[in-house]
Scaffold this active site. Structure first.
Site: not given
Ligand code: DAT
Ligand code: MG
Length: 149
Positions: A9, A49, A112, A115, A126
């Site tokens: 990212k 997303y 974070n 991805h 993807e």
């Molecule tokens: P991951 O990236 O571990 O697969 P995810 O698919 O649940 O996690 O979410 C996608 C992204 O969205 C994640 O990397 C960061 C953002 N995100 C997730 N939960 C969030 C939250 N509670 N507040 C802000 N950003 C969030």
């Molecule tokens: Mg995810």
């Protein structure tokens, strides 16, 4: 052979962590089969997303992904999808174990770093969303017998 989609990212690129992060998948023994740096369109970010479109963080997440270039990659190897998720660590870096990418380099869920596809079906979707077939190269590690029995 199993493949997964990984994306560094904007925060990973801006913080100069591209090499550090790629190194972890290389030294693990997985094979890099696709790699490009790109500025993401809003359309692509929203498609990627999609599953989160109803979540309160969706708009902010899309704005973040299009704010600065990302590095998109496809990695190959047995069990690579689940293994990459372990190497990446839990979604919220404050909950990620030390030794994982997010655990070592992050403190905020909105920053974070990386991805990774979460399942075989999402990996297929993807990879197809981010790469044309001709952008991927199949090749064999010369030291493969020293990594895989
Ligand atoms: P991951 O990236 O571990 O697969 P995810 O698919 O649940 O996690 O979410 C996608 C992204 O969205 C994640 O990397 C960061 C953002 N995100 C997730 N939960 C969030 C939250 N509670 N507040 C802000 N950003 C969030
Ligand atoms: Mg995810």
């Amino acid at each position: 052979m199993e493949r997964t989609f990984l994306m560094l990212k904007p925060d990973a690129i801006q913080r100069g962590l591209v090499g550090e992060i790629i190194k972890r998948f290389e030294t693990k023994g997985f094979t890099l089969v696709g790699l490009k740096l790109l500025s993401v369109s809003r359309e692509l970010a929203e498609k990627h997303y999609q599953v989160h479109r109803e979540r309160p963080f969706f708009q902010g997440l899309v704005e973040f992904i299009i704010s600065s270039p990302v590095v998109a990659m496809v990695w190959e190897g047995e069990g690579v999808i689940a293994s990459a998720r372990k190497i990446i660590g839990a979604t919220n870096p404050l909950n990620s174990e030390p030794g994982t990418i997010r655990g070592d380099y992050g403190i905020n869920v909105g920053r974070n770093l990386i991805h990774g596809s979460d399942a075989p079906e999402t990996a297929l979707g993807e990879i197809a969303l981010w790469f044309k077939p001709e952008e991927l190269s199949s090749w064999e590690l010369t030291n493969k017998p020293w990594i895989i029995e």
